[in-house]
Each structure stands twice: as structure tokens, then as C-alpha cells.
Design a protein around this motif. Structure first.
Motif: not given
Ligand code: UDP
Length: 235
Positions: A106-110, A134-137, A157-162, A183-189, A220-222
Motif C-alpha cells: 500500500y502506497g506510492a504513486k499509482p 496506491d498511496g493517493y486513494q 505502507v509506503a507513504m513517507g514518515s511519519p 517503508v518510505g520510498g521502498s516501492f519506488d526503489v 540540509k537534512r544530512q
């Protein structure tokens, strides 16, 4: 076994130990939430009590990122191996295949979860991926019905944290699966939309450097890493 880093729990277990516990959770129908812990989340949790509570209310906090390992070393702790969110997901997929457990993405772009499903089926022939969404339903009933009807044991669930962890905590007790991992961006990977650092960078713990070179706007994040280590040492 868990260790606290700036008040945030992190599991000391190896992959194998975690997989054994998680398979038991499924068999006992125990609800479990897996969350990846990195310096960015630990630092945010210092200022955000809700996030702090959210992280500590997970069943398994895995040490994602070299920063967490360094902090544990500095504090004479015993966490020595990184367990990244995506590697944990892949290990779980392998275990699901071997032990006939069902998986839902569940998640990420269609379209992305669909492609990730096909890739995972090629990597782990025989794996039962019983649904994707997808994560935009917007209609949450549609999402939950699909998950329940699939009777999946494991939900990624891949929709970014939190956002993904919040979604899991709000819904895990009302839906069928036992195991929930953000799992964040894992489906994209996995689907090939996003490249992961080459193995050399990964094994040297330099995945952050690779991401910095590929996505310089992340610098900046790093900056958080050195500040995090100083704070962890003082704690
Ligand atoms: N995403 C989603 N629904 C949303 C917002 C984001 O499914 O409403 C997806 C997005 O398509 C991407 C993932 O969530 O696949 C976010 O990945 P990112 O790498 O930003 O997550 P991180 O691990 O960095 O938190």
C-alpha cells in the motif's frame, strides 16, 4: 532487547532474530509495527512528543542508518549492524514466501506498487502478493476493504514518515494483517523508479554520501548527523 538512544528505543536483534519473532507474531495473530529509526527521526522526536511516543509505541524499531550504529558505539551499546527499512522488507518477503504468508503493498504513486509487486514476484518466485493500492486513494473504506479482503498477513505502507506510521497506528487494530511496516520510498526503489546506492557505498556505510551526490538538495537534512552524534554522546 532494546537500547535507548536519546530516549528512543532501538532493537538490538539481528535480521534472523527479528524474522523469527515476526513469524511467531503472525502465527499468534499478534499485531506488530516495524519502524525504521534514523538520526533524523530521533532528532525530530526530541522536539515532537507525539513522534517520540509513536516511535516508542512500535513493536520493533530497526537501526536504519550508520548514525544509529555510531551513537550506540559511542554509548558502549551493542547495536552493530544496520537494518535498513528496505532490506528488512526484502527479508520479510523472502520469509513470507518460505512460510506461505500473504503480502499487501500500500502506497506510492499509482502503478508503482503494481510494478514493485511484479519485481518482487521475480525476486521471490512463489511469493503471494495478494493486493496493491496506491498511496493517493482518498477513500479510506476502499483502501481498508481491499486490505481486509486480501487477508494479507503482512502490510507494507509506503507513504513517507511519519504519515505512514500514523496511518498504521490509526488502523492496525481494525484491519486484517498482523505485521505492519512503514517503508518510505521502498516501492519506488524496488520498481526501479529510484536507484539505490551501489553495494560498495552500502557496505562502507556511505549510502548518505551517495544520496547527497545524487540529490544535493538533501544536504540540509544530512547536517543532522554530526549534531545528533554530539547530542547522543552528551546524553
Ligand atoms: N506518498 C504516498 N502518498 C502520499 C504522499 C507520499 O503514497 O500522500 C509516497 C510517495 O509517492 C513516495 C513515498 O510516499 O513513494 C515517500 O517516500 P520518501 O522517500 O519521501 O519517504 P521517506 O522514507 O524519506 O520518509
Amino acid at each position: 532487547m532494546k537500547e535507548k538512544i536519546l530516549g528512543v528505543d532501538v532493537c538490538v536483534d539481528s535480521y534472523e532474530g527479528l524474522i523469527t519473532k515476526i513469524l511467531e507474531d503472525i502465527d499468534q495473530k499478534r499485531k506488530s509495527l516495524i519502524v525504521a529509526i534514523n538520526p533524523e527521526k530521533i532528532m525530530k522526536a526530541q522536539e515532537d512528543p507525539d513522534l517520540h511516543r509513536l516511535l516508542n509505541s512500535a513493536t520493533y524499531q530497526i537501526p536504519d542508518g550508520i548514525g544509529v550504529i555510531l551513537a550506540s558505539k559511542l554509548k558502549k551499546g551493542s547495536i552493530r549492524n544496520r537494518i535498513t527499512g528496505i532490506d528488512m522488507m526484502l527479508k520479510l518477503c523472502e520469509a513470507a514466501r518460505d512460510h506461505h504468508k500473504k503480502v499487501f503493498l500500500y502506497g506510492a504513486k499509482p502503478g508503482v506498487a503494481e510494478t514493485a509487486k511484479r519485481e518482487l514476484e521475480a525476486m521471490y518466485p512463489g511469493i503471494e502478493i495478494v493486493g496493491t493500492m496506491d498511496g493517493y486513494q482518498k477513500n479510506q473504506e476502499v483502501v481498508k476493504d481491499a486490505i481486509n479482503q486480501s487477508q494479507a498477513d503482512i502490510l507494507f505502507v509506503a507513504m513517507g514518515s511519519p504519515a505512514q506510521e500514523n496511518w498504521i497506528l490509526a488502523n492496525m487494530n481494525d484491519i486484517f494483517p498482523s505485521i505492519f511496516q512503514g517503508v518510505g520510498g521502498s516501492f519506488d526503489v524496488i520498481s526501479g523508479n529510484l536507484k539505490r546506492a551501489p553495494k560498495g557505498f552500502q557496505s562502507l556505510g556511505l549510502e548518505w554520501l551517495y544520496r547527497l551526490l545524487k540529490e544535493p538538495w538533501r544536504w540540509k537534512r544530512q547536517l543532522i548527523l554530526p549534531a545528533f552524534l554530539v547530542k547522543a554522546l552528551r546524553d
